[in-house]
Write an enzyme that holds these catalytic residues in place. Structure first.
Site, mmCIF file in Angstrom:
data_model
loop_
_atom_site.group_PDB
_atom_site.id
_atom_site.type_symbol
_atom_site.label_atom_id
_atom_site.label_comp_id
_atom_site.label_asym_id
_atom_site.label_seq_id
_atom_site.Cartn_x
_atom_site.Cartn_y
_atom_site.Cartn_z
ATOM 1 N N HIS A 6 0.834 -1.198 0.000
ATOM 2 C CA HIS A 6 0.000 0.000 0.000
ATOM 3 C C HIS A 6 0.872 1.252 0.000
ATOM 4 C CE1 HIS A 6 -3.296 2.612 1.849
ATOM 5 N NE2 HIS A 6 -3.880 2.073 0.805
ATOM 6 N N HIS B 260 -9.144 11.385 2.344
ATOM 7 C CA HIS B 260 -8.198 10.283 2.145
ATOM 8 C C HIS B 260 -6.844 10.539 2.803
ATOM 9 C CE1 HIS B 260 -5.995 7.191 -0.345
ATOM 10 N NE2 HIS B 260 -7.110 6.539 -0.057
ATOM 11 N N LYS C 6 -3.985 10.741 5.667
ATOM 12 C CA LYS C 6 -3.669 9.914 6.832
ATOM 13 C C LYS C 6 -2.627 10.668 7.643
ATOM 14 C CE LYS C 6 -3.862 6.634 3.113
ATOM 15 N NZ LYS C 6 -5.193 6.916 2.763
ATOM 16 N N ASP D 148 16.746 10.108 -8.690
ATOM 17 C CA ASP D 148 18.196 10.306 -8.616
ATOM 18 C C ASP D 148 18.740 10.229 -7.194
ATOM 19 O OD1 ASP D 148 18.268 10.601 -11.347
ATOM 20 O OD2 ASP D 148 18.322 12.799 -11.309
ATOM 21 N N ASP E 104 0.687 17.453 19.900
ATOM 22 C CA ASP E 104 1.157 18.689 20.520
ATOM 23 C C ASP E 104 1.591 19.684 19.438
ATOM 24 O OD1 ASP E 104 0.587 17.491 22.932
ATOM 25 O OD2 ASP E 104 2.636 16.800 23.264
ATOM 26 N N LYS F 176 3.307 4.322 -1.202
ATOM 27 C CA LYS F 176 3.419 5.261 -2.309
ATOM 28 C C LYS F 176 4.785 5.923 -2.190
ATOM 29 C CE LYS F 176 -1.210 4.930 -1.557
ATOM 30 N NZ LYS F 176 -1.821 4.220 -0.450
#
Length: 480
Positions: free
Chosen positions: A222, A399, A401, A229, A406, A224
Site C-alpha cells: 500500500h 483520504h 492519513k 536520482d 502537541d 506510495k
C-alpha cells in the site's frame, strides 16, 4: 424429479460407513488446520473466528483459509540487515528532543535509523502532487523509482507514464513496482514504457498453483514512494489516478502528499530497493542502488521513516501511532479515511481524552466502502463519551492519513488507522519531530473542520438504520 432426487439421496446415505468417513474426515480437517491456526499465536478473537468458520464450513473453509487466511512472509533477513547497515543514514542525536523515546521505539521496530530532511513540502490534493512530480521526473538524470498500490490508465496515469517514457528514452533507468491487486487494469498500459527501456514489476501476483503455495489475496503493498536520482522523494497518501486529481474530477479525494529532500531520501530509497529486490528476485539490486544513491548533508528537520508490513511482527506504524498518542501532553489530532482501531489504539485515544487532552478525529462522512463507514461509526460511542471530538468530512472523500501530536510531532503517510494497514499491508509513513512541519499540518487540519460537521452524542440513531448495521459491520473489523 423429486422422487429421483430422493432416491439419489437415499443411495448416498446408505453407502456403508459413508457418514462415518465424512465425520472422521471433518474432525481430522478441523484438528489439523485448527492446530495450525492456533500455533500462529494471533489474537484470540481472530483465532476463534477462524476456528468457528472452519467448523461451520467443512472443507469449503479450507479454500477460504487458503485464499484469505493469515499468512507470514519470510524475507532474507540477513540481506535486509546487511543492506540497512550499509545504506543507513548517519545516526542523529535525538536525546535532546521530547520525542526521543518515540524515535527510539520507531528505530527499534523498523531497524531504520533516525534521519533528517533539508526540505519538506506538503502537497494538498492531486493536482499539486502530479504537477510537481512530473516536473521533477523531467529533470531526472540517472534513475526514477516508483512504487504504488493503485496506478490507473486514465488521464493522470497517462501524464505520469508519458513523463517516464521520455526519460527512459534518454537513458534514465525507470523502475516501476505496482501492486498486482491494486493496479490490475494497468498491465497493457505500460507496454510503451517497456519498449522505451523502462522496467515493470508486480508485487505479490495472485496466482493459484500448487495447494501448498497459497495465493497472495491479502498482504499488499500500500506504499506510495517515488525516488528521483536519490535526491528527491515523494510519499504520502495519494495513488496515481484521476480519483485523486481535483482538476479532473470535482469529487476527487481530499488528500495530502509529501515532497522531501535530504538524508531521509536515502532511507526511502532503501525501502523501495528492498521491495524491488523481493518482488523481482534481484539479489544484486541492493548493492547496485547503494552505489547509485548519493550521500546528502544533514538537514534541520529530524525525520524518522516508518515502514511496516507482515514480514515483521512488530507492527511498527501501529506502535508509533499508539506511542505518539500516549506521549501527547496537550493535543492529539488525527485524519484517516478508514477508522477501524484495535483495543490498544482505542485505549490510547480514550485515555488521552479522559486525561483532558484536546483529542480530535476527522473521518469521511461516507468513505468508498459502506462497510468501513458503518464499522467506523460503531466506535464513535465510547470515543464521544470519553471526550473525543469526532468530525465527519464531506462531501468529498477524505483520504489523508495524518497524526498531529502537541506542537512538534507529525506523522504523515500511507497507513490508515485500521487492522489492514497496521497488520496486513506493507506501508510507509514519515514521522517528523519538527515544529515547522507540525504547524503546517495544524493549518491543514484546521482548514478541514469547515467541511466536517462535529458528531453529536445525542444524535438520533435508529435500531435498523444505524445501530444494528454498525454492530454487524464491526464484527468484520479484523478483516477490514
Amino acid at each position: 424429479m423429486f422422487d429421483t432426487l430422493q432416491r439419489g439421496w437415499d443411495a448416498f446415505v446408505s453407502t456403508p460407513h459413508l457418514l462415518t468417513f465424512l465425520a472422521v474426515g471433518w474432525a481430522l480437517y478441523l484438528a489439523l488446520l485448527g492446530g495450525w491456526i492456533v500455533l500462529q499465536k494471533r489474537e484470540p478473537v481472530a483465532t476463534l473466528s477462524w476456528l468457528l468458520g472452519l467448523a461451520l464450513l467443512p472443507y469449503l473453509g479450507f479454500l477460504v483459509y487458503q485464499v484469505f487466511g493469515p499468512q507470514k512472509i519470510r524475507r532474507n533477513r540477513l540481506r535486509r540487515a546487511r543492506s540497512r547497515a550499509t545504506m543507513s543514514a548517519a545516526q542523529l542525536d535525538a536525546e535532546d528532543s521530547e520525542a526521543a523515546e518515540l524515535i527510539r521505539l520507531s528505530q527499534a521496530a523498523t531497524a531504520l535509523p533516525v534521519s533528517s530532511s533539508r526540505e519538506v513540502r506538503l502537497l494538498v490534493d492531486g493536482a499539486a502532487k502530479y504537477r510537481a512530480l512530473i516536473d521533477d521526473i523531467a529533470q531526472a538524470r540517472h534513475h526514477v523509482h516508483l512504487e504504488y498500490y493503485i496506478y490507473q490508465p486514465d488521464a493522470a496515469g497517462t501524464a505520469v507514464r508519458d513523463a517516464l517514457i521520455a526519460r527512459a528514452r534518454d537513458g534514465v533507468r525507470v523502475r516501476l513496482l505496482l501492486d498486482a491487486v491494486g493496479s490490475p487494469a494497468a498491465r497493457r498500459f505500460f507496454a510503451p514504457l517497456l519498449e522505451a527501456g523502462g522496467e515493470l514489476a508486480w508485487f505479490h501476483p495472485t496466482r493459484f498453483g500448487r495447494f501448498w503455495k497459497r495465493p497472495w489475496a491479502n498482504l499488499r503493498t500500500h506504499r506510495k514512494i517515488v525516488v528521483i536520482d536519490g535526491r528527491i522523494a515523494y510519499t504520502g497518501g495519494m495513488n496515481i489516478c484521476d480519483d485523486q486529481d481535483e482538476s479532473r474530477r470535482a469529487d476527487a479525494y481530499r488528500d495530502l502528499h509529501l515532497r522531501l529532500t535530504g538524508k531521509a531520501v536515502r532511507v526511502l530509497q532503501l525501502v523501495f530497493a528492498e521491495d524491488w529486490a523481493y518482488a523481482t528476485g534481484r539479489r544484486d539490486f541492493l548493492a547496485e542502488v547503494e552505489r547509485q544513491t548519493p550521500q546528502a548533508d544533514p538537514g534541520p528537520i529530524r525525520t524518522q521513516v516508518l515502514s511496516s508490513g507482515p514480514d515483521s511482527s512488530w507492527e511498527a506504524i501501529h506502535r508509533a501511532h499508539v506511542g505518539a498518542i500516549h506521549a501527547a501532553r496537550r493535543r492529539v489530532w488525527m485524519t484517516t479515511p478508514y477508522f477501524v482501531p484495535g483495543e490498544a489504539a482505542m485505549m490510547a485515544l480514550t485515555s488521552a481524552a479522559l486525561a483532558g487532552l484536546d483529542v480530535r478525529l476527522i473521518v469521511p462522512r461516507n468513505s468508498d466502502s459502506r462497510l468501513v463507514t458503518l464499522a467506523a461509526r460503531s466506535y464513535f460511542g465510547p470515543l464521544l463519551v470519553a471526550g473525543v471530538k469526532v468530525y465527519e468530512y464531506g462531501p468529498r472523500m477524505l483520504h489523508s492519513k495524518t497524526l498531529l501530536i502537541d506542537d512538534g510531532i507529525a506523522i504523515i503517510g500511507s497507513a490508515n488507522f485500521d487492522h489492514r494497514s497496521f497488520r496486513l499491508n506493507f506501508e510507509v509513513s514519515m514521522l517528523f519531530d519538527d515544529a515547522g512541519i507540525a504547524a503546517e499540518l495544524e493549518r491543514f487540519i484546521n482548514g478541514e473542520f469547515a467541511h466536517a460537521p462535529r458528531v453529536q452524542r445525542g444524535r438520533k440513531r435508529g435500531l435498523l438504520t444505524a445501530r444494528l448495521p454498525e454492530a454487524l459491520a464491526r464484527l468484520c473489523s479484523p478483516l477490514l
